[in-house]
Design a protein around this motif. Structure first.
Motif, PDB file in Angstrom:
ATOM      1  N   ASN A  47       0.844  -1.184   0.000  1.00  8.21           N
ATOM      2  CA  ASN A  47       0.000   0.000   0.000  1.00  8.21           C
ATOM      3  C   ASN A  47       0.888   1.245   0.000  1.00  8.21           C
ATOM      4  OD1 ASN A  47      -1.824   2.142   0.790  1.00  8.21           O
ATOM      5  ND2 ASN A  47      -3.229   0.509   1.428  1.00  8.21           N
ATOM      6  N   ILE A 125       4.626  -9.457   3.244  1.00  5.18           N
ATOM      7  CA  ILE A 125       3.277 -10.002   3.432  1.00  5.18           C
ATOM      8  C   ILE A 125       2.792  -9.743   4.852  1.00  5.18           C
ATOM      9  CG2 ILE A 125       1.909 -12.122   3.578  1.00  5.18           C
ATOM     10  CD1 ILE A 125       3.737 -13.268   1.385  1.00  5.18           C
ATOM     11  N   ASP A 126       3.601 -10.121   5.825  1.00  3.26           N
ATOM     12  CA  ASP A 126       3.175 -10.049   7.227  1.00  3.26           C
ATOM     13  C   ASP A 126       3.007  -8.627   7.733  1.00  3.26           C
ATOM     14  OD1 ASP A 126       3.253 -12.795   7.190  1.00  3.26           O
ATOM     15  OD2 ASP A 126       5.051 -12.974   8.446  1.00  3.26           O
ATOM     16  N   GLU A 129       1.117  -6.218   4.056  1.00  6.26           N
ATOM     17  CA  GLU A 129       0.071  -6.761   3.177  1.00  6.26           C
ATOM     18  C   GLU A 129       0.549  -6.831   1.731  1.00  6.26           C
ATOM     19  OE1 GLU A 129      -3.157  -4.068   4.036  1.00  6.26           O
ATOM     20  OE2 GLU A 129      -3.644  -5.123   5.894  1.00  6.26           O
ATOM     21  N   ARG A 131       1.892  -8.050  -1.995  1.00  3.23           N
ATOM     22  CA  ARG A 131       1.392  -8.898  -3.080  1.00  3.23           C
ATOM     23  C   ARG A 131       2.532  -9.121  -4.076  1.00  3.23           C
ATOM     24  NH1 ARG A 131      -4.080  -5.362  -4.035  1.00  3.23           N
ATOM     25  NH2 ARG A 131      -5.206  -6.057  -2.179  1.00  3.23           N
ATOM     26  N   LYS A 147      -4.361 -14.406   2.065  1.00  8.37           N
ATOM     27  CA  LYS A 147      -3.973 -13.285   2.928  1.00  8.37           C
ATOM     28  C   LYS A 147      -3.853 -11.988   2.125  1.00  8.37           C
ATOM     29  CE  LYS A 147      -0.855 -12.074   6.633  1.00  8.37           C
ATOM     30  NZ  LYS A 147       0.137 -12.514   7.568  1.00  8.37           N
ATOM     31  N   ALA A 148      -3.306 -12.082   0.934  1.00  8.92           N
ATOM     32  CA  ALA A 148      -3.076 -10.886   0.108  1.00  8.92           C
ATOM     33  C   ALA A 148      -4.347 -10.351  -0.549  1.00  8.92           C
ATOM     34  CB  ALA A 148      -2.026 -11.190  -0.966  1.00  8.92           C
TER      35      ALA A 148
END
Length: 179
Positions: A47, A125-126, A129, A131, A147-148
């Motif tokens: 993001n 990822i953790d 977030e 991708r 999760k993504a």
């Protein structure tokens, strides 16, 4: 240097770990192109509102792995994009920043490279977030996709099942990512 709104700003915070002249606008950093085709890379989108923290974490991670013997003379690339409405796009529903790490293709099976790439992916990822770019090195699987992408993955698989009920367009890679 990086571009913010209509002005170009020299970055005081981000200094290259070796060659300070490598921090610049992309067409100035990547103009020689002598490396094309001779590298392996992993690219993760995060993001946009978390980009500075994500780049800081990537640089810190690099130095942690360098202490363990990992070496790379390649830059960390950062690029910005706007959101889209595709279900499984790296920019689905959010303005994004792509963070790209590299090394020589000859090191693709090197344990220190694999450990670094996996740690980078896990961190992105953790914490952010992240991708993964599907066309570049990544370790995504169905759980990481959930999760993504959350409900977008479910919706995509419903459409896929309707349009391809016999999995004619599936392969091992698709099964790993989508189930």
């Amino acid at each position: 240097m990086f571009k913010t709104s209509d002005k170009v700003t020299k970055s005081k915070k981000y200094k290259s770990y070796k060659d300070k002249t490598r921090i610049d606008i992309s067409h100035k950093v990547l103009n020689a192109n002598q490396e094309a085709g001779f590298y392996t890379e992993e690219e993760i989108s995060v993001n946009r509102n978390k980009w500075i923290e994500a780049v800081d974490a990537t640089i810190k991670l690099y130095f942690e792995h360098e202490k363990k013997g990992y070496k790379s003379g390649w830059p960390i690339l950062v690029r910005f994009t706007d959101q889209d409405d595709s279900l499984l796009s790296m920019t689905s529903g959010r303005n994004s920043v792509f963070i790209d790490i590299f090394n020589n293709a000859t090191k693709v099976k090197d344990k220190s490279l694999i450990d670094y790439f996996k740690a980078f992916e896990k961190l992105m990822i953790d914490k952010f977030e992240g991708r993964a770019h599907y066309g570049k090195k990544h370790y995504f699987n169905k759980n990481k996709m959930k999760k993504a992408y959350g409900l977008n993955l479910t919706k995509f698989n419903q459409i896929r099942k309707k349009l391809d009920p016999n999995n004619m367009f599936s392969n091992e890679y698709i099964k790993r990512l989508l189930g």
